[in-house]
Structures are given as structure tokens and as C-alpha cells.
Motif scaffolding. Structure first.
Motif, PDB file in Angstrom:
ATOM      1  N   LEU A  68       0.840  -1.337  -0.173  1.00  0.00           N
ATOM      2  CA  LEU A  68      -0.016  -0.002  -0.023  1.00  0.00           C
ATOM      3  C   LEU A  68       0.794   1.192  -0.188  1.00  0.00           C
ATOM      4  O   LEU A  68       0.547   2.374  -0.566  1.00  0.00           O
ATOM      5  CB  LEU A  68      -0.958  -0.064   1.220  1.00  0.00           C
ATOM      6  CG  LEU A  68      -2.164  -1.017   1.156  1.00  0.00           C
ATOM      7  CD1 LEU A  68      -2.831  -1.004   2.626  1.00  0.00           C
ATOM      8  CD2 LEU A  68      -2.947  -0.997   0.046  1.00  0.00           C
ATOM      9  N   ALA A  69       2.032   1.161   0.614  1.00  0.00           N
ATOM     10  CA  ALA A  69       2.794   2.243   0.785  1.00  0.00           C
ATOM     11  C   ALA A  69       3.411   2.839  -0.667  1.00  0.00           C
ATOM     12  O   ALA A  69       3.387   4.055  -0.921  1.00  0.00           O
ATOM     13  CB  ALA A  69       3.907   2.150   1.612  1.00  0.00           C
ATOM     14  N   PHE A  70       3.848   1.863  -1.528  1.00  0.00           N
ATOM     15  CA  PHE A  70       4.283   2.030  -2.815  1.00  0.00           C
ATOM     16  C   PHE A  70       3.197   2.745  -3.615  1.00  0.00           C
ATOM     17  O   PHE A  70       3.536   3.569  -4.349  1.00  0.00           O
ATOM     18  CB  PHE A  70       4.740   0.746  -3.289  1.00  0.00           C
ATOM     19  CG  PHE A  70       5.965   0.307  -2.912  1.00  0.00           C
ATOM     20  CD1 PHE A  70       7.259   0.856  -3.259  1.00  0.00           C
ATOM     21  CD2 PHE A  70       6.085  -0.983  -2.099  1.00  0.00           C
ATOM     22  CE1 PHE A  70       8.458   0.336  -2.723  1.00  0.00           C
ATOM     23  CE2 PHE A  70       7.346  -1.401  -1.663  1.00  0.00           C
ATOM     24  CZ  PHE A  70       8.543  -0.554  -1.951  1.00  0.00           C
ATOM     25  N   ASN A  71       2.026   2.154  -3.584  1.00  0.00           N
ATOM     26  CA  ASN A  71       0.821   2.883  -4.419  1.00  0.00           C
ATOM     27  C   ASN A  71       0.657   4.008  -3.928  1.00  0.00           C
ATOM     28  O   ASN A  71       0.262   4.945  -4.606  1.00  0.00           O
ATOM     29  CB  ASN A  71      -0.249   1.716  -4.263  1.00  0.00           C
ATOM     30  CG  ASN A  71      -0.046   0.311  -5.076  1.00  0.00           C
ATOM     31  OD1 ASN A  71      -0.356   0.358  -6.239  1.00  0.00           O
ATOM     32  ND2 ASN A  71       0.226  -0.737  -4.409  1.00  0.00           N
ATOM     33  N   VAL A  93       0.711  -9.130  -2.709  1.00  0.00           N
ATOM     34  CA  VAL A  93       1.446  -9.490  -3.789  1.00  0.00           C
ATOM     35  C   VAL A  93       0.757  -8.707  -4.940  1.00  0.00           C
ATOM     36  O   VAL A  93       1.611  -7.985  -5.771  1.00  0.00           O
ATOM     37  CB  VAL A  93       1.496 -10.826  -4.309  1.00  0.00           C
ATOM     38  CG1 VAL A  93       1.890 -11.151  -5.449  1.00  0.00           C
ATOM     39  CG2 VAL A  93       2.239 -11.818  -3.126  1.00  0.00           C
ATOM     40  N   THR A  94      -0.600  -8.576  -5.189  1.00  0.00           N
ATOM     41  CA  THR A  94      -1.270  -7.842  -6.198  1.00  0.00           C
ATOM     42  C   THR A  94      -1.006  -6.251  -6.030  1.00  0.00           C
ATOM     43  O   THR A  94      -0.738  -5.556  -6.944  1.00  0.00           O
ATOM     44  CB  THR A  94      -2.612  -8.072  -5.882  1.00  0.00           C
ATOM     45  OG1 THR A  94      -3.001  -9.443  -6.047  1.00  0.00           O
ATOM     46  CG2 THR A  94      -3.328  -7.176  -6.878  1.00  0.00           C
ATOM     47  N   ASN A  95      -0.782  -5.990  -4.836  1.00  0.00           N
ATOM     48  CA  ASN A  95      -0.555  -4.429  -4.536  1.00  0.00           C
ATOM     49  C   ASN A  95       1.009  -4.018  -4.974  1.00  0.00           C
ATOM     50  O   ASN A  95       1.200  -3.071  -5.517  1.00  0.00           O
ATOM     51  CB  ASN A  95      -0.601  -4.081  -2.996  1.00  0.00           C
ATOM     52  CG  ASN A  95      -1.989  -4.400  -2.595  1.00  0.00           C
ATOM     53  OD1 ASN A  95      -3.236  -4.205  -3.308  1.00  0.00           O
ATOM     54  ND2 ASN A  95      -2.410  -4.483  -1.323  1.00  0.00           N
ATOM     55  N   ASN A  98       1.182  -4.228  -8.788  1.00  0.00           N
ATOM     56  CA  ASN A  98       0.490  -3.032  -9.361  1.00  0.00           C
ATOM     57  C   ASN A  98       1.555  -1.915  -9.301  1.00  0.00           C
ATOM     58  O   ASN A  98       1.819  -0.931 -10.240  1.00  0.00           O
ATOM     59  CB  ASN A  98      -0.748  -2.846  -8.733  1.00  0.00           C
ATOM     60  CG  ASN A  98      -1.399  -1.491  -9.143  1.00  0.00           C
ATOM     61  OD1 ASN A  98      -1.799  -1.810 -10.518  1.00  0.00           O
ATOM     62  ND2 ASN A  98      -1.520  -0.520  -8.534  1.00  0.00           N
ATOM     63  N   ALA A  99       1.840  -1.650  -8.149  1.00  0.00           N
ATOM     64  CA  ALA A  99       3.158  -0.535  -8.088  1.00  0.00           C
ATOM     65  C   ALA A  99       4.245  -0.649  -8.843  1.00  0.00           C
ATOM     66  O   ALA A  99       4.540   0.340  -9.304  1.00  0.00           O
ATOM     67  CB  ALA A  99       3.444  -0.319  -6.428  1.00  0.00           C
ATOM     68  N   PHE A 100       4.850  -1.920  -9.028  1.00  0.00           N
ATOM     69  CA  PHE A 100       6.024  -1.967  -9.816  1.00  0.00           C
ATOM     70  C   PHE A 100       5.852  -1.694 -11.267  1.00  0.00           C
ATOM     71  O   PHE A 100       6.524  -1.211 -11.751  1.00  0.00           O
ATOM     72  CB  PHE A 100       6.871  -3.400  -9.358  1.00  0.00           C
ATOM     73  CG  PHE A 100       7.201  -3.641  -8.029  1.00  0.00           C
ATOM     74  CD1 PHE A 100       7.394  -2.426  -7.153  1.00  0.00           C
ATOM     75  CD2 PHE A 100       6.905  -4.789  -7.329  1.00  0.00           C
ATOM     76  CE1 PHE A 100       7.777  -2.571  -5.690  1.00  0.00           C
ATOM     77  CE2 PHE A 100       7.679  -5.053  -6.211  1.00  0.00           C
ATOM     78  CZ  PHE A 100       7.999  -3.737  -5.334  1.00  0.00           C
ATOM     79  N   GLU A 101       4.876  -2.504 -11.560  1.00  0.00           N
ATOM     80  CA  GLU A 101       4.264  -2.229 -13.040  1.00  0.00           C
ATOM     81  C   GLU A 101       4.051  -0.719 -13.501  1.00  0.00           C
ATOM     82  O   GLU A 101       4.452  -0.301 -14.640  1.00  0.00           O
ATOM     83  CB  GLU A 101       3.098  -3.118 -13.193  1.00  0.00           C
ATOM     84  CG  GLU A 101       3.374  -4.708 -13.368  1.00  0.00           C
ATOM     85  CD  GLU A 101       2.206  -5.577 -13.600  1.00  0.00           C
ATOM     86  OE1 GLU A 101       0.967  -5.082 -13.375  1.00  0.00           O
ATOM     87  OE2 GLU A 101       2.394  -6.880 -13.368  1.00  0.00           O
ATOM     88  N   VAL A 102       3.251   0.008 -12.688  1.00  0.00           N
ATOM     89  CA  VAL A 102       2.893   1.414 -12.971  1.00  0.00           C
ATOM     90  C   VAL A 102       4.341   2.071 -13.167  1.00  0.00           C
ATOM     91  O   VAL A 102       4.364   2.911 -13.880  1.00  0.00           O
ATOM     92  CB  VAL A 102       2.019   2.075 -12.006  1.00  0.00           C
ATOM     93  CG1 VAL A 102       1.798   3.423 -12.256  1.00  0.00           C
ATOM     94  CG2 VAL A 102       0.429   1.160 -12.139  1.00  0.00           C
ATOM     95  N   ASP A 108       9.072   5.355 -15.859  1.00  0.00           N
ATOM     96  CA  ASP A 108      10.652   4.736 -16.255  1.00  0.00           C
ATOM     97  C   ASP A 108      11.557   4.462 -14.928  1.00  0.00           C
ATOM     98  O   ASP A 108      12.525   4.707 -14.951  1.00  0.00           O
ATOM     99  CB  ASP A 108      11.075   5.888 -17.094  1.00  0.00           C
ATOM    100  CG  ASP A 108      10.674   6.384 -18.265  1.00  0.00           C
ATOM    101  OD1 ASP A 108       9.707   5.324 -18.970  1.00  0.00           O
ATOM    102  OD2 ASP A 108      10.562   7.351 -18.722  1.00  0.00           O
ATOM    103  N   ILE A 109      10.993   3.770 -13.935  1.00  0.00           N
ATOM    104  CA  ILE A 109      11.766   3.223 -12.927  1.00  0.00           C
ATOM    105  C   ILE A 109      11.697   1.675 -12.949  1.00  0.00           C
ATOM    106  O   ILE A 109      10.791   0.959 -12.889  1.00  0.00           O
ATOM    107  CB  ILE A 109      10.798   3.612 -11.710  1.00  0.00           C
ATOM    108  CG1 ILE A 109      10.836   4.931 -11.304  1.00  0.00           C
ATOM    109  CG2 ILE A 109      11.774   3.075 -10.433  1.00  0.00           C
ATOM    110  CD1 ILE A 109      10.003   5.514 -10.158  1.00  0.00           C
ATOM    111  N   PRO A 110      12.983   1.259 -13.153  1.00  0.00           N
ATOM    112  CA  PRO A 110      13.011  -0.282 -13.575  1.00  0.00           C
ATOM    113  C   PRO A 110      12.691  -1.172 -12.445  1.00  0.00           C
ATOM    114  O   PRO A 110      12.478  -0.445 -11.052  1.00  0.00           O
ATOM    115  CB  PRO A 110      14.550  -0.494 -13.531  1.00  0.00           C
ATOM    116  CG  PRO A 110      15.154   0.734 -12.953  1.00  0.00           C
ATOM    117  CD  PRO A 110      14.254   1.896 -12.981  1.00  0.00           C
ATOM    118  N   LYS A 111      12.220  -2.266 -12.294  1.00  0.00           N
ATOM    119  CA  LYS A 111      11.555  -3.385 -11.389  1.00  0.00           C
ATOM    120  C   LYS A 111      12.697  -3.786 -10.784  1.00  0.00           C
ATOM    121  O   LYS A 111      13.299  -4.839 -11.080  1.00  0.00           O
ATOM    122  CB  LYS A 111      10.708  -4.259 -11.950  1.00  0.00           C
ATOM    123  CG  LYS A 111       9.903  -5.116 -11.132  1.00  0.00           C
ATOM    124  CD  LYS A 111       8.994  -6.066 -11.687  1.00  0.00           C
ATOM    125  CE  LYS A 111       8.105  -6.743 -10.771  1.00  0.00           C
ATOM    126  NZ  LYS A 111       7.196  -7.817 -11.472  1.00  0.00           N
TER     127      LYS A 111
END
Length: 805
Positions: A68-71, A93-95, A98-102, A108-111
Motif C-alpha cells: 500500500l505504501a508504494f501505491n 502481492v497484487t498491490n 501493481n505499484a512496480f508495473e505502474v 521509467d523506474i526499473p523493477k
């Protein structure tokens, strides 16, 4: 993932790196706390946990396991990318994914992290997570700068768009007004005369409609145009833009010149109309007089040629011959008496020709016929006299009484015909003095009637004596008096006619006297109002001039006072309308002069229009001073000091300072201006003004000096207005945008490139202003240009008049 951290973030594990790492962490904690959705979620978590758990939650500030913090971090800066309300705390995991993909797709932030590792590890790698969070810091800090740059550009473009709208309004209003003037002047310059009074009076009525209906709105448009122009120039100066130069032929001076030409044509047209009406009135009078005199003369000459060409003396007796000779002498006397009438007829015809009477051909033909007939009568009269005198030696008998009758009856008869003609003659007067002169002349004529009646009785007594002698001596008269055709009956008949015409003439003169008295009343009525309104207008003009140079209270107080003053002037308009009504009555009565006043309606109209224009212009000047004061931070005390110095050195109270006055004013305010007495010519030349600017701290080259001179006196009029004076005195206190600042802002939006693309403009600016820039920016042609690159540098300099769009 460990290798990635080892290769790219080694400094974060050092002591200094640890400090930077903690500072970034604190910054992003604050950013997270600013996100409303994340705070709401945290409050729900704390409410559901025990106090011990809440204490443990404080220790979990570096734990990002639920995602949640990343989102929340992304939602804080780019809320359109994350629908935070749909996230579930029980699905970390979904949260996290979702944050990493967005972040990877839009920021332009690599995963760098793996969701399953974070969730499956009791205590995830704290430094790896903070390294990943620092990427968000760098990404969002650049966006914040772009937002600031975009705001600056929006502000500049909004001002420029407003100014362009004002320029377009000015151009349209000026074009419409000039077109109306262009159409109106040819109509006013048309001097094609009409043939009748009715047609000319219709032209005069059309001109009155123009004055009352068509012109007043155009006067207001002209005043509003000047106000809009002054307001636009003030806004351009306050926003550090170049002065507005209207299209060629649409300057305020061009409009004033066209308006001056219009008023000149208007004045000339009114004078021409009145002159034409006078001329047509005079022509009608002369034409009627010509017809009357011609008809009388033609009636008199009827049969005269036949009488003069008859050969009755060839078979006449001596007494008849003598009678014919005496009769001829009487005819010559009558002929000489008619010479004046023929000359009057010719003079009237000549005057009709000089005044360009429309029916001059028929008048000339009739006059020519009368003159030719008169010359023929003269020749025939001379020929008959010569014939009678040749026969006179053989004729002896003459009747002295008939001769005496004929000699006295002919001039008396001519006098009666002249009296009847004068009593029926038309007259035209313009004032009481003229009609009273006619009445006096008529009274003098009536005083001669008793003496004329005695002459009539004497003439009738001669005829009675003839009858008495004939009866006494038993003489049978052959017929009428052989020496004249004037009979006692015709004399009595004409005398009765004269007696009838005298009271009719009295009545006509008295009616005209009443009309002139009515006209004189109209003159006095108009003069009484004009003599009040004229000084009132002059007094108001002087008061407005005095108010405009005094500093009583604040500018807002002066503006309120002036608007109240303007309202009082507008409320005076019914007096002007009433005067217009009186003036219309005067014109309808064909009154052309007024000895009771020196004011004319034209002068009062011009004065009224100038009064309205002056009060409107003065209000506009105060409004512009308020704009300047507020924009440049001038205090009321400074403004009062400036106005006091300005008024002190405005020696002629003209509202402007000439060059020498301007120099003295600046010296009085503390400026050390070079003052060479040998150069004091009454104007401030280039060297004087350069010395002034250098003494106030300005280091000027030739180009800069020319630019400042253009700002102080852009029209090269040789005078400095109070508004320009304030601008000069406060020019260094205003913080305004410059072309360099706008270029720097565009450079931030372009990512330090020398060009910018349409996509970047649409992303960073509001849609309307983005399209405004795209439509006006030239293509970028530098060596690093790409397809669709736009040149924001030339666009920025063009906004401030340093180049062309």
C-alpha cells in the motif's frame, strides 16, 4: 537483485550514504503522509490493532510488505495512475506488482524488487527497498520543477492572449469608425444645389437627423476608442511588453485627423445649406417681382406699336394734326416715365442670372423680348414725331385744355400705377427694424394721399371745364380727348383701387411685424439659455482641468469624485436638449442671426462634446495611474511627491512637462542632471538626457539611450505626460517577467533540450495554451533537431518584442 544493489548503490552502504539514505527516507515519509488515501488506510489499521500493536506499527515504518505504501507514493504525485480505493490490504502481492508495473511503465523506474520475496521474507532487505524508493524521489522531483515552469509559462501566455484580444478589439473599432467617417464625408461635401426651397429644406432636415441621431453614438465610440487605447498601452507597460502600434492609418492621431476633417466638412455643409436657402428665397422673391413688373409693362406696351405706325395724320385736319402732335408729346412723356420700369426689369433679370436661377432661360427670353420691343417703341416714337412736326406747319388749331389735361393726367396716372405696383409688391425682412422701416415708409406714403387727391380733383376739374365750355358755346365734341387715352373714369377707377390697396398693405405689414416680434422672442429665448449654458460648459472645463492636476485625497477618492462629477454633467443633458429644441424652432422660422448672444448652437455642441470627452479622458488617466501604482508598488506619499513636483514645474498648466521643465523637475527630486546654462534652449537634447540617466545610476550606450528615450516619449512629441513621468521614476522597482526567464522555463519543460515537442507542450500546459504555443512556434532548425521539434527561444523573444513571431 542483490547483485544489482551491489553494482549500482554501493554508496548507500557507506556512512555518508546511510545519512543521504535516511534523509530521502524522511522526505518520502512526509510525502506519503500527505496522501489522503494512504492516511485514511493507516487510520483504519491503527483503529483495529491493540495499543501494543500500534507501538509495533511505529517500528514498521520501513516495512513495505503490504504494497500500500508504494501505491500511496505513486498516487500522491500521479493520482490518475492508481485507483487507491480498489486496493486490498490482504492481497500484498497484487498491490506490490501493481505499484512496480505502474512505476516501470509510466515513471521509467526499473523493477528492482520481487513481490513474492518481499511478502515471503519476514524482514525484507531494508536498504534495497529504500534504494528503490529513492528512484521515486528523483522521478517526482523533476516533475515538480516542470509544474513550476508550466505555471510561469501559463501566466505569461494568459497576459499575452488578453493583450492580443484588446488589440483586435481596438483594430475593429477603429476600422468601423474610419469607415463610417469615410462614407459620411462625401455626403457632407456634396454641394449639388436644388431648384426649390422644399428640396433644400429636406436636405436641411436630413442634416439635422445626422446631428441628432447618427453622430452622437460615433462621438461616444471615438471617446471609447481612445480610452481602450490608453488602457492597452498601460497594461503592455505593466507586463513589460512593447507598446502597441495599430495598423497603418488606424492610429489615434489618424482617427483624430479624420474626425477633424469630418467636422470641417460638417461645418461647411451647414453654412452651404443656409446660404442656399437664402439664395433660393431671394430668387423666388426676385422671380415673382420680375413677373409682376413684366406683366405690367407688357400690358402697357400692348397696342403701342400699332398706334405709332398708323398714318392717320395724312388725312387729318389741322386741328386733328395738332391734336395728334400733342397726343404724341404726351405719349413720349409716358414713355420716358416707363424707362425706369424697363431698367428695373433688366436689372432683376441680370440678378437672377448672377444667382443662377434655375428658370433663367425663360426669364432671359422674356427680358430680351421686352428690351427689343422697347427699342422698337423708341424708334417708332421718333419716326412719328418727325412726321407730325413736318405736318405741324399746316395745322394751327389746338385745344389748350385738352393738352393741359393730358400733360397732368399722364404723370398722375403713372404715379397711381406705380403706387398700385408698390402696394402689391412683395417684401422680405429678417428683423423688427426692417419691418418698422417699411411701416414708416408706408406711413409717409399715406401722408401724400391728400395732396394726390387734390391733384386728381384738379385734373378732373380741367375735364369739367372742357365740358362746360363746350356746352356754353354749343360745341359738339368729336369724341375723347385727342391728346391722351386717359379718361376721368380710368383715373377715378385707379384711385379707388389705390384706396382699397392701402388698408390691405397696412394689414400685411402688421402681420409681418407680429411675425418678426415672434422671431425676436425666439431669439431672446435661445439667447437666455445659451448665455447660461456657454459659461457653464467653460466653467466645467476649467474645473476638470484643475481637478486633474490637484492631489486631493487618494487616487480612488479622485476617481470617485470625477465619476460623481461626470454624473452631474450627464444630468445637465436635458438643458442641452431643450436648447436644441429652441434652435430647431429658430431654424424652422428661417432666423439667421441673433444679436442677443455671441453663442451659436454649433459652438455649444462642440463645447458639450469636448466636455464629455475631457471628463472621460481624465477618469481614464486616473484609472491608469491606479494600475501603475498597484503594479509598481508606489506609495501614496511618493505619488503625491511626484504630482506636486510635476504640477510645480508645469508652468503653463498644460498637463505635460516640456523637456526643460522635465529636467528641472528631476533635479528637484534629487537627480544630479548636467545643467550647462549655455545650452538652455528650452528643450532637453540627447546629451542632457544622457547626463540625467547616468547621474541616476544608469550606464548607457547609444542603443540603450535611444531605447529609454523611446519609452519616455514614444511619439517624439517633445513633452512628457504624468503617466510617463511615473513610469520613469519607478521603472527599477517592478519585478516583471523577461524573455530570458520564459526561455529558461521552456528549457525545463523540454528536459534541457534546445527545442520542445508538441507532445511535451500538451503534457505540461493546459490544452488551450498548449495549442496556442504550437500554432505560433516556428520549427526548430538546429543541428540537433528531430521531426516535429519547435523553436521555443524565438517564440519567447517575440512575446517581448525582441523578434517577430
Amino acid at each position: 537483485m542483490v547483485d544489482y544493489h551491489a553494482a549500482n548503490n554501493q554508496s548507500l552502504y557507506s556512512a555518508g550514504g546511510q545519512q543521504i539514505y535516511m534523509e530521502q527516507e524522511n522526505d518520502w515519509d512526509r510525502d506519503l503522509l500527505l496522501d489522503p488515501a494512504w492516511e485514511k488506510q493507516q487510520r483504519k489499521v491503527r483503529a483495529s490493532e491493540s495499543p501494543g500493536a500500534a507501538a509495533g506499527a511505529c517500528k514498521m515504518r520501513y516495512f513495505w510488505k503490504d504494497g500500500l505504501a508504494f501505491n500511496a507514493l505513486i498516487h500522491r504525485h500521479r493520482p490518475e495512475l492508481i485507483d487507491y480505493d480498489k486496493l486490498r490490504k490482504d492481497d500484498p502481492v497484487t498491490n506490490l506488482n501493481n505499484a512496480f508495473e505502474v512505476a516501470e511503465r509510466y515513471l521509467d523506474i526499473p523493477k528492482m524488487l520481487d513481490a513474492e520475496d518481499i511478502v515471503g521474507t519476514l524482514r525484507p532487505d531494508e536498504k534495497a527497498i529504500m534504494t528503490y524508493v529513492s528512484c521515486f524521489y528523483h522521478a517526482f522531483s523533476g516533475a515538480q520543477k516542470a509544474e513550476t515552469a508550466a505555471n510561469r509559462i501559463c501566466k505569461v501566455l494568459a497576459v499575452n492572449q488578453e493583450n492580443e484580444h484588446l488589440m483586435e478589439d481596438y483594430e475593429k473599432l477603429a476600422s468601423d469608425l474610419l469607415e463610417w467617417i469615410r462614407r459620411t464625408i462625401p455626403w457632407l461635401e456634396n454641394r449639388a444645389p436644388e431648384k426649390t426651397m422644399t428640396e433644400m429644406q429636406q436636405k436641411l432636415e436630413d442634416f439635422r437627423d445626422y446631428r441628432r441621431v447618427h453622430k452622437p453614438p460615433k462621438v461616444q465610440e471615438k471617446c471609447q476608442l481612445e480610452i481602450n487605447f490608453n488602457t492597452l498601452q498601460t497594461k503592455l507597460r505593466l507586463s513589460n511588453r512593447p507598446a502597441f502600434m495599430p495598423s497603418e492609418g488606424r492610429m489615434v492621431s489618424d482617427i483624430n485627423g479624420a474626425w477633424h476633417k469630418l467636422e470641417g466638412a460638417e461645418k461647411g455643409y451647414e453654412e452651404w445649406l443656409l446660404n442656399e436657402i437664402r439664395r433660393l428665397e431671394r430668387l423666388d422673391h426676385l422671380a415673382e417681382k420680375f413677373r409682376q413688373k413684366a406683366a405690367i409693362h407688357e400690358s402697357w406696351t400692348d397696342g403701342k406699336e400699332a398706334m405709332l405706325t398708323q398714318k392717320d395724320y395724312e388725312t387729318a385736319t389741322l386741328s386733328e394734326i395738332k391734336a395728334l402732335l400733342k397726343k404724341h408729346e404726351a405719349f413720349e412723356s409716358d414713355l420716358a416715365a416707363h424707362q425706369d420700369r424697363v431698367e428695373q426689369i433688366a436689372a432683376i433679370a441680370q440678378e437672377l442670372n448672377e444667382l443662377d436661377y434655375y428658370d433663367s432661360p425663360s426669364v432671359n427670353a422674356r427680358c430680351q423680348k421686352i428690351c427689343e420691343q422697347w427699342d422698337a417703341l423708341g424708334s417708332l416714337t421718333q419716326s412719328r414725331r418727325e412726321s407730325l412736326e413736318r405736318t405741324e406747319k399746316q395745322l394751327e388749331s389746338i385745344d389748350e385744355l385738352y393738352l393741359e389735361y393730358a400733360k397732368r393726367a399722364a404723370p398722375f396716372n403713372n404715379w397711381m400705377e406705380g403706387a398700385m405696383e408698390d402696394l402689391q409688391d412683395m417684401f422680405i425682412v429678417h428683423n423688427i427694424e426692417e419691418i418698422q422701416g417699411l411701416i414708416t415708409a408706408h406711413d409717409q406714403f399715406k401722408s401724400t394721399l391728400p395732396e394726390a387727391n387734390k391733384e386728381r380733383e384738379s385734373i378732373q376739374a380741367i375735364q369739367a371745364e372742357v365740358q362746360k365750355i363746350a356746352q356754353y358755346n354749343g360745341i359738339k365734341l368729336a369724341g375723347n380727348n385727342p391728346y391722351t387715352t386717359i379718361t376721368p373714369q380710368s383715373i377715378d377707377k385707379k384711385w379707388e383701387k389705390v384706396q382699397q390697396l392701402v388698408p390691405q398693405r397696412d394689414q400685411a405689414l402688421q402681420e409681418e411685424l407680429a411675425r418678426q416680434q415672434s422671431n425676436d422672442h425666439l431669439r431672446r429665448q435661445f439667447a437666455n439659455q445659451a448665455n447660461m449654458i456657454g459659461p457653464w460648459i467653460q466653467n466645467k472645463m476649467e474645473e476638470i482641468g484643475r481637478i486633474s492636476i490637484e492631489m486631493n485625497g487618494t487616487l480612488e477618492d479622485q476617481l470617485t469624485h470625477l465619476r460623481q462629477y461626470e454624473q452631474s454633467i450627464i444630468e445637465y443633458k436635458p438643458n442641452i436638449d431643450q436648447l436644441e429644441g429652441d434652435h430647431q424652432l429658430i431654424q424652422e422660422a428661417l432666423i439667421f442671426d441673433n444679436k442677443y448672444t455671441a453663442y451659436t448652437m454649433e459652438h455649444l455642441r462642440v463645447g458639450w462634446e469636448q466636455l464629455l470627452t475631457t471628463i472621460a479622458r481624465t477618469i481614464n488617466e486616473i484609472e491608469n495611474q491606479i494600475l501603475t501604482r498597484d503594479a509598481k508598488g508606489i506609495s501614496q506619499e511618493q505619488l503625491h511627491e511626484y504630482r506636486t513636483s510635476f504640477n510645480h514645474f508645469d508652468k503653463d498648466h498644460s498637463g505635460v512637462l516640456h523637456a526643460e521643465e522635465f529636467k528641472a523637475c528631476l533635479i528637484s527630486l534629487g537627480y544630479d542632471v548636467e545643467n550647462n546654462k549655455q545650452k538652455r534652449t528650452g528643450i532637453m537634447d540627447g546629451d542632457d538626457f544622457r547626463a540625467l540617466l547616468i547621474s541616476t545610476g544608469n550606464s548607457l550606450g547609444d542603443a540603450e539611450f535611444a531605447r529609454i528615450m523611446g519609452i519616455v516619449d514614444p511619439n517624439n512629441s517633445g513633452a512628457v505626460t504624468f503617466q510617463a513621468f511615473i513610469d520613469f521614476m519607478s521603472r527599477e522597482t517592478t519585478d516583471t517577467d523577461t524573455a530570458d526567464q520564459v526561455i529558461a522555463s521552456f528549457k525545463i519543460l523540454a528536459g534541457d533540450k534546445n527545442y520542445i515537442t508538441a507532445e511535451e507542450l500538451r503534457r505540461e500546459l493546459p490544452p488551450d495554451q498548449a495549442e496556442y504555443c504550437i500554432a505560433r512556434m516556428a520549427p526548430y532548425t538546429g543541428p540537433d533537431a528531430v521531426p516535429g521539434a519547435l523553436d521555443y527561444m524565438s517564440f519567447s523573444t517575440a512575446l517581448y518584442g525582441e523578434s517577430d513571431l
